[in-house]
Scaffold this active site. Structure first.
Site, short mmCIF file in Angstrom:
data_model
loop_
_atom_site.label_atom_id
_atom_site.label_comp_id
_atom_site.label_asym_id
_atom_site.label_seq_id
_atom_site.Cartn_x
_atom_site.Cartn_y
_atom_site.Cartn_z
N MET A 1 0.76 -1.35 0.06
CA MET A 1 0.26 -0.01 0.19
C MET A 1 0.86 1.16 -0.11
SD MET A 1 -2.94 1.15 0.21
CE MET A 1 -3.12 3.19 -0.12
N ASN B 1 0.84 4.33 0.79
CA ASN B 1 0.65 5.53 1.79
C ASN B 1 1.72 6.41 1.87
OD1 ASN B 1 -1.48 3.78 3.16
ND2 ASN B 1 0.24 2.77 4.06
N GLU C 1 4.93 0.93 -5.99
CA GLU C 1 4.21 1.52 -4.71
C GLU C 1 4.94 3.07 -4.81
OE1 GLU C 1 1.64 0.43 -3.46
OE2 GLU C 1 1.95 -1.44 -3.97
N HIS D 1 3.47 5.46 -7.35
CA HIS D 1 2.29 6.02 -6.95
C HIS D 1 2.42 7.58 -6.33
CE1 HIS D 1 -0.96 3.38 -7.46
NE2 HIS D 1 -0.63 2.23 -6.78
ZN LIG Z 1 -1.29 0.38 -6.93
#
Ligand SMILES: [Zn+2]
Length: 855
Positions: free
Chosen positions: A265, A267, A300, A303
């Site tokens: 994830m 974050n 990630e 992102h």
């Molecule tokens: Zn993704």
């Protein structure tokens, strides 16, 4: 309090802008295992005369105030899912305190405990399980986070952004304060607290800023974090070079967690990773694991710009960030490794997962129109097909044009929550392209079928007519023609490439003509898989061989061989289903033999060109999915191949075993699998020897899989040895589960059930369920049978898992995607069990939405 009604369907068309803006939020976490207090101060600004509706689930409200004035319970309404305040000032601070129980939370959503570590997962809609908030991606704000916890048990306290304060509070408690200067939606919030080991390094950005990098894992596992750290540094460099994108905070943290629903994830500044995608060394990780880690760490990280700096307006637009970021990680992996191998494996994955999704009950467009559970959006269509749509954009506007469009995208939308339309406009406009028709890839479901018709006349004129159509599924009947970019080449019988280029198929039917050719050329179409389509084409065997031999496009070279094998499997399956005697065509086996002996091929590429079509691909092509015929067809080809080329296969095994690079291991282990699948004693002995002398996990696991084809004492010894060695290692233990569940052995179901009783198995750990139940559900031969009540067992397990973790149960439900295609007796047995599940009112909306479609 009111109770939950029937789950409500949400629609893309119903989107409305938020009625309130949030200027900033301050959060104070007082961490305790069973009773964590979360205090929030939220600065609101009203933008429409409407009540304030906050999302919140499983929260105990302690106090609520506006501008320090406590609210009487008569002025707000509380339900299981919302907190509504009818009257508010235009601008105010809302102060809320809630209590939550992380220890009791087994869903791996919100704030929970994994092996004594507090961690969070908020995407998509789980920030609302931490506190009351406007939990939607288009509400972006700046966060300040303070954390207080037991100093001994949780020495490391982290949140997003940069740490600006750290102190002891006395009484065994300590405290940290974090500020994230970038506006973000709640789904990117993260908190981690625990006693963790760390690997530290740094990266200097191209503008000269030093960024501190940290990879955290449980103590004793730091040595397995170095590869993830290297991958992170490579990703940071690559994104600067390819897209001009630099990292924006002073630190970047990755934390490895054992209990995690997803892969990882993104974050902001504090990525949380499933431990299988961080921890790796030669002893515990396979070559494929290393590759996945590099790719996911990259994903990630990428992102940070495509997802975090610019995010989605709502969850229907999920592919805006996921399709684009998958495309970026695929490009990154292609640059770090063999581009051809990367493209082939990406397309294999797309075909197995996404094409079968699009051919089944869960078919949906890349931008869906409606849903019951937002969590169900995390599909192969949104991710992998979404990435293919972005790739087509790049093919159409060119690599430089795509970069120009990306620059424009950030110029227009940095700090905003936007839509797929906004992205398409940013790419097309600076390149003078009209994407009106192209955008149908986002709104229309299904895999387009392109039929190929060729004609060659005596005067040397060659024509290719392409016709596009859709699968005969209800949701695709209204589809308008797609805009399909097809790379192609023309090859002579002597192997010379006489033409290459790009065709755009945008009408239902189009023809291309070439004049003055000496003989009919072989067409190499959809090179590099430039469009995610299915080709319908009865290509003569001689032309397939021509492509296998001469195509300069590595993807299509392998594709020709796959098509040859797929056609043969389908011919065998048809005959087997009809109870006919059938044998494998000699020319197929000879073509494989030719490839095996071709030493000019890169070994990793050779392992791909010699691999048989995957079950999930075959299943899409048959009218009735008879798992026994499917397995039998492949087994027949393997047996013939091994019978005829056993000496060459053993020689290849020995040669590549001696060289031992990544590519050599891939080819050697493929060969070992073939020798064992054909039940040769040579295969058995090589597998035994390889297992007990393996110096790395790749050799160890492939030997264990290969020897699993036998019921021998060596097999039992190897299986027990692997288990005993790794039962306490959460990451490697999952590999053992995977081997038990994926075996074609007749005792597989028995072994799966037994695996649940062994030490090391935790029936609530997502990774254990994925590797045992999930893998078994995809084992066509052993799952789809009426002999052992496998369906009944599986559905009971699904219901058990669903009660604690609906996301994991929804993934289990996908085992029934092919129900409609099963032979009558299997279909009936499966649907009986599915109906029982659906009649259970406790079943979550996540699993319900998927299972309803299987009846
Ligand atoms: Zn993704």
């Amino acid at each position: 309090m009111t109770t939950k009604g029937q789950p409500q369907r949400q629609y893309l068309k119903d989107y409305t802008a938020p009625a309130f803006q949030i200027d900033s939020v301050q959060l104070y976490f007082n961490l305790h295992e069973t009773a964590t207090r979360v205090k929030s101060k939220i600065q609101f600004k009203k933008s429409a005369q409407q009540p304030l509706v906050l999302n919140g689930e499983n929260l105990k409200l302690i106090s609520i105030a506006i501008n320090d004035k406590k609210l009487d319970s008569s002025v707000y309404t509380l339900t299981d899912e919302t907190l509504t305040i009818a009257q508010t000032p235009d601008q105010f601070e809302l102060q809320i305190e809630v209590e939550i129980n992380p220890e009791a939370n087994k869903s791996c959503e919100g704030l929970y405990l994994s092996q004594g570590i507090f961690c969070t997962q908020c995407e998509a809609e789980s920030f609302r399980k931490i506190t009351y908030f406007m939990d939607r991606p288009d509400v972006m704000t700046k966060y300040t986070v303070e954390i207080e916890a037991d100093e001994k048990k949780y020495p490391v306290l982290m949140s997003n952004g940069d740490c600006i304060d750290k102190k002891s509070l006395g009484g065994g408690r300590h405290y940290t304060k974090w500020i994230d200067p970038f506006k973000k939606p709640a789904y990117l919030f993260a908190l981690v607290a625990g006693d963790l080991g760390v690997v530290q390094d740094h990266f200097v950005t191209k503008s000269g800023k030093k960024v501190d990098l940290f990879v955290y894992a449980s103590h004793g596992k730091q040595d397995r974090c170095h590869f993830a750290m290297e991958s992170l540094k490579k990703s940071m460099k690559w994104d600067e070079e390819r897209f001009g994108l630099e990292y924006d905070l002073n630190q970047y943290m990755i934390v490895s967690i054992d209990d995690f629903n997803m892969g990882a994830m993104e974050n902001k500044g504090l990525n949380v990773f499933n431990s299988r995608l961080v921890l790796a060394d030669e002893k515990t990780a396979t070559d494929n694991d290393f590759h996945s880690i590099e790719s996911v760490v990259g994903h990630e990280y990428f992102h940070n710009w495509t997802g975090n700096r610019v995010t989605c307006r709502n969850w229907f637009e999920l592919s805006l960030k996921e399709g684009l970021t998958v495309f970026r990680d695929q490009e990154f992996s292609a640059d770090m490794n063999s581009a051809a191998v990367q493209r082939i494996t990406d397309v294999d994955r797309l075909r197995a997962r996404q094409f079968s999704e699009d051919a089944g009950p869960n078919s949906h467009p890349v931008r869906p129109e409606s849903c019951l559970a937002v969590d169900n959006f995390y599909t192969a269509t949104i991710y992998e097909k979404g990435a293919e749509v972005i790739r087509m954009m790049q093919t159409i506007v060119g690599r430089d044009g795509f970069r120009k469009g990306m620059d424009e995208y950030f110029k227009r939308h940095d700090g905003q929550a936007v839509t797929i339309e906004d992205f398409a406009a940013a790419i097309s406009e600076p390149n003078g392209q009209d994407f009106t028709q192209f955008k149908r890839w986002y709104s229309q479901p299904g895999t387009p079928i392109v039929t190929v018709q060729e004609n060659f006349s005596n005067d040397g004129t060659y024509t290719v007519t392409l016709t596009q159509s859709n699968a005969d599924l209800d949701n695709q009947k209204k589809n308008q023609p797609f805009y399909i970019p097809l790379k192609f080449g023309l090859i002579t019988n002597e192997g010379q490439e006489i033409e290459k280029g790009l065709w755009i198929l945008k009408d239902p039917t189009q023809t291309w003509t070439f004049k003055n050719l000496k003989a009919k050329p072989t067409l190499s179409l959809n090179r590099e898989f430039s469009a995610p389509i299915k080709l319908k084409w009865s290509m003569p065997h001689s032309e397939m061989l021509n492509l296998i031999k001469f195509d300069t496009d590595a993807f299509n070279k392998r594709e020709a061989c796959q098509k040859m094998l797929l056609d043969e499997c389908l011919r065998l399956i048809t005959a087997l289903d009809a109870g006919q005697n059938v044998t494998v065509k000699t020319e197929i086996i000879e073509a494989l033999g030719h490839l095996l002996k071709d030493n000019s091929l890169d070994p990793e590429f050779k392992s791909l060109i010699l691999s048989l079509p995957m079950d999930l691909v075959l299943a899409q092509e048959v009218a009735v999915l008879n798992p026994v015929s499917l397995a039998q067809s492949k087994k027949m080809i393997v047996k013939e191949f091994v019978n005829k080329y056993k000496t060459d296969l053993i020689a290849a095994y020995q040669a590549h075993h001696a060289k031992n690079t990544r590519g050599d291991r891939a080819l050697k282990n493929l060969v070992l699998g073939l020798l064992c699948s054909a039940q040769t004693t040579e295969g058995h002995d090589l597998a035994e020897k390889q297992y007990f002398s393996a110096a790395n996990m790749t050799d160890s696991i492939y030997a264990l899989i290969a020897i699993g084809h036998f019921d021998s004492s060596a097999q039992q010894k190897a299986n027990a040895d692997f288990y005993n060695k790794w039962k306490s290692d959460s990451v490697v233990f999952n590999k053992w589960l995977n081997v038990q569940a994926s075996s074609q052995h007749e005792k597989t179901f028995e072994r799966v059930q037994h695996s649940m009783t062994v030490q090391g198995f935790d029936s609530n750990t997502p990774n254990n369920i994925y590797n045992l139940h999930g893998v078994f559900g995809n084992n066509f031969l052993r799952f789809h049978t009426v002999e052992h009540n496998t369906y009944q067992w599986y559905c009971q397990e699904l219901l058990r898992v669903d009660a604690v973790n609906p996301q994991v149960a929804a993934r289990m439900a996908q085992a029934f995607n092919f129900t409609q295609k099963l032979p009558a007796n299997l279909k009936q047995a499966a649907q009986t069990e599915i109906s029982k599940l659906l009649n259970n009112p406790q079943l979550s909306k996540n699993a319900r939405e998927l299972l309803e479609k299987c009846l």
